[in-house]
Structures are given as C-alpha cells and as structure tokens.
Scaffold this motif. Structure first.
Motif: not given
Ligand code: ADP
Ligand code: MG
Length: 464
Positions: A376-391, A399-409
């Motif tokens: 999930i983290q990988r797909k979401v990071a890819e989708h919003w183009n952020i680094r996986l480590t930012d999860m 820009a980082v916090a929102r995708p992270r929240q989506v991944a948690m969701y």
C-alpha cells in the motif's frame, strides 16, 4: 457395415477428429481375412494407421467376424474424392485392387466421402479451427484493440505489405489463440485461401514424424503450399534448434512466395532469447502487436458478453465481483463464469453474490492475495510521486502528509491490522494518528470527488 462403423467412430472420436482424419477413408476389397481401406495421401494413411489402426481392426471384426485384419493403402478411389484432395499423391492402387476374381467386391465409396470437404482449412496438415474463436466473439478493449485491428486486417487482406509476418504476443490466456483462429475462420468463410493453423509444438511433432517416416519432402511441400500459415506459441521452439531451422526455411519460403505468416508467442521477438537471431530478426520485420493485460473495464465487457451468450442472468454485482477478483487472465475469468453458469443451469437457481462466493470458493481463495501495508505504501507513494521513506518520515508538509494519510486509510480498509500495528508501520506513529488519518481521508473524499476517485483507483489497484 462401413456406415455403421463410421457412426461408431464418429461417436467415439468426435465430429471434428472424424471429419479431419477418418472421413476420407474409402473401402476396398476383402481378401480372405483382410480388408483394404484407402486414404488419399501417404500422410493421411500413416496418421490413420498410427492413431486408429487398431480400432478400425476391432470395429471391422465386430461387424464382420471373418475380417481379422485391416490394410491401409494410399489410393485415389474416385474422381470426386481425387478432386477434393489437394495433394499430388500418386494413385498407387495395389495389385489387390484389381479384381482377381468375381469374389472381390468393388471398392465402395464410403457414404460420408461424398460430403463436400471443408477444403480451405488444411486439416490434413494442421489442426482444425475452434469454431468458438471468431472475431464476433472476441471482445475488444484498450489492451487488445491494436492486436485485434491487425488480425482483422490480415484476415481481410492477407500478405499486405507491413503486415507480414503478423507477430502477436502477450501473456497466457489473453486471446492470442482466439485471434489466430478468428483470422482462419474469416479467411475460410471468405473461401479464398488455404489456411493452416498449428501450435509450434505440433509443428515440431509433425516435423519429427516426417523425418522418421522419411517424408520430409512431403511435409515441406504441404507446408509451402498454403496461403496462410499460422504457428501458435512459438516460444515452444526455444532450444529446439533443428525444428527452428526448419521453421526458418519454411518461413522464408512462404514470405518470399508472397504468402502470409501469423505467429504468436508469449514475448516480443526481441525478448525471445533462445530463438536464433536471424529468425527473431525476420519475425520482427512485419507487424508486431502486443496484447496487454486486461483492465477492469475489459474484464467486465468480456463477462457481460459471455453471460449474455449463455442466456443465464448474471447480476452486474456478480460480474463486478468477478472482474475485481480474477485479474490474472481471460481464461480463468471465463472458467469461473462458466462454472457459475453450469451451476445455475444444473440446479435452476438464480446467480447471486452469495452463491458465487460459495461455488467459486476454491478459485477465489487462490486469487485472494492479502495486500500488505508495504504494498500500500509503495503504490500510494508512486501515485503521488513521493519517496517511499516519507511514509515513515517525520515530515509534515502537506504533499507528503496527505499521501501518508491515504496509505493509513487504505491499510485500515484493506488489511486486518490493528490501529497500533498500522501506526508502527508508519514510522512508529501512535494509533490516534491513524484514527485521525482515517477520518480526515473519509471527510476529504466526501468533499472532493477528484480526490475520492484517486483513492478509489488506488484501492482497486491494490485489491486486484
Ligand atoms: P492465449 O492463446 O493468449 O493463451 P486464448 O486465446 O486461448 O489465450 O484465450 C483464452 C480464453 O479466453 C479463450 O477461451 C478465449 O476465447 C478467451 N478470450 C481471451 N480474450 C478474449 C476476448 N478479448 N474476448 C473474448 N474472449 C476472450
Ligand atoms: Mg494460446
């Protein structure tokens, strides 16, 4: 006697086999305990002898106990049959054909031999076409539209420049064989050309059989006499150097003579390592068409088409469920649907989602791969183009916090992990952070349809 034997054979081997191999038999004379049967070519005779020789003997013996042996010979029994047979087989009736006395019966033409031969498919040489595989039953969508268009083009105008050879490739169960048969069916319907379709495996088998029976010339001539040659699953020839060599020569001879070649494989010519370079080069010279993995939309269309054709009512909910769950290939999708339909027909019960889950229990289990939080983290990071480590980083920029929240969701939605477990996977965050993320994302999805669509898309990708 013979017509009764024919009926039994047809029942035993099936209509297609029968028409392909056995229909061309004509009955010759009986001498003592032996009956002679004729076939128009050596090839057919050898095949029938190898495949059905014993059975023919048994059946004759059951009909006429005095007959204990069946002799198979090459001969052209009648002018009509001779016309139907395309090969230049020499008419070599044996000495026994000449009636030596009144006791020898005249060669009788088998009743079936008078039916018109399906002349255009070279079933003497190749495999018969599967009637179910036609352009009409092929469902077109983004992943296969190019391959479909190329196939149609070849069927309409074989050997047109730029389309010879046609090389179809793609993963297993995505419709390569279906398209090749469709080309054949279309050409035969038009009645213009002679078509031969066979798998690469069969090609090899035939080639080796020809070497054994010292009839390679005949084999080559047969191959080179067709207008359209289709070889399926060419990857099979990897490592089979002699057969590859033979195919290469056949290929060149046909293309040089302006005939059409259609080939399929599981990879593109350049990726078929293990095939000779010069063959790969030539294979890539015409049109190379890729059949991509199915999309959800295509899977739905295929299911709809097949459900409609079956006459069984399958609710949209069930079709969607199947299209979500069975994403590997069309063959499996079709298999699952067929099983549902068979159940509905057998038990006369309507198809429901519950019944589907029940009937397809084993299939679904195999496809029910659990999504991991890492995925999930990988797909979401890819989708919003952020680094996986930012999860798991401490960064709080939107820009980082929102995708992270989506991944948690999504982790909450798609896995059975507890809130604290999820939190830990996101840089040791607290479970209240996860609760906050879930409610934040839920709220945003209600407000912002574009965002909701993004999240839904991700969910779908992860679920399939
Ligand atoms: P491949 O040769 O690529 O392994 P097949 O042509 O044998 O795949 O296809 C597997 C099954 O799926 C066949 O029954 C075929 O009819 C069906 N199929 C594949 N693609 C489609 C499609 N686009 N529309 C309808 N049926 C399809
Ligand atoms: Mg195939």
């Amino acid at each position: 006697h013979w017509s009764r034997i024919c009926e039994r054979l047809k029942a035993e081997v099936g209509e297609v086999e029968y028409r392909t191999w056995l229909r061309q038999i004509t009955v010759g004379p009986v001498e003592e305990d032996e009956i002679t049967l004729y076939l128009p070519t050596r090839f057919l005779r050898d095949w029938v002898r190898g495949q059905y020789g014993d059975r023919l003997g048994t059946l004759w013996n059951a009909e006429v106990p005095a007959i204990r042996r069946v002799e198979l010979q090459v001969a052209r029994p009648t002018a009509d049959a001779a016309q139907a047979a395309p090969e230049e087989a020499p008419a070599t009736p044996s000495a026994r054909t000449a009636p030596s006395g009144k006791s020898a019966p005249r060669p009788a033409v088998a009743p079936v031999a008078e039916e018109p031969r399906p002349a255009e498919v070279r079933t003497d040489l190749a495999a018969p076409l599967d009637q179910r595989f036609t352009f009409d039953t092929f469902v077109v969508g983004k992943p296969n539209e190019f391959a479909y268009a190329c196939a149609r083009r070849v069927a309409e105008q074989p050997s047109s420049p730029g389309f010879n050879p046609l090389f179809l490739y793609g993963g297993v169960g995505l419709g390569k064989t279906h398209l090749m048969h469709s080309i054949g069916a279309e050409l035969v319907r038009e009645g213009r050309v002679s078509v031969a379709y066979m798998s690469a495996e069969k090609f090899m088998y035939r080639f080796i059989a020809a070497i054994r029976s010292q009839s390679t010339m005949e084999f080559k001539e047969q191959l080179r006499s067709v207008d359209v040659l289709m070889i399926d699953d060419l990857q099979f020839l990897i490592g089979k150097d002699n057969t590859q060599e033979e195919f290469f020569h056949t290929f060149n001879a046909l293309v040089d003579a302006g005939r059409q070649i259609v080939v399929s494989a599981d990879k593109s010519p350049s990726d078929l390592s293990g095939l000779e370079d010069r063959l790969r080069t030539r294979l890539g010279c015409g049109m190379v068409a890729d059949i991509h993995a199915t999309t959800f939309e295509l899977r739905i269309s295929i299911l709809e088409a097949k459900a409609t054709a079956s006459g069984v009512v399958v609710p949209a909910k069930v079709l969607e469920f199947l299209a979500h769950k069975i994403t590997s290939n069309v063959r499996e999708l079709e298999g699952a649907l067929n099983r549902l339909i068979a159940h509905a027909n057998l038990f006369g019960r309507p198809v429901t989602l519950e019944a589907t889950q029940d009937v397809l229990h084993d299939i679904l289990k195999a496809h029910d791969r659990r999504v991991t939080i890492e995925e999930i983290q990988r797909k979401v990071a890819e989708h919003w183009n952020i680094r996986l480590t930012d999860m798991s980083s401490a960064r709080r920029a939107r820009a980082v916090a929102r995708p992270r929240q989506v991944a948690m969701y999504l982790a909450k939605q798609l896995t059975s992990r507890s809130l604290p477990e999820i939190g830990r996977k996101f840089g040791n965050r607290d479970h209240t952070t996860v609760i906050h993320a879930v409610s934040r994302v839920t709220g945003l999805m209600a407000e912002d349809p574009a965002f909701a669509e993004d999240v839904e898309l991700l969910r779908r990708m992860l679920e399939s």
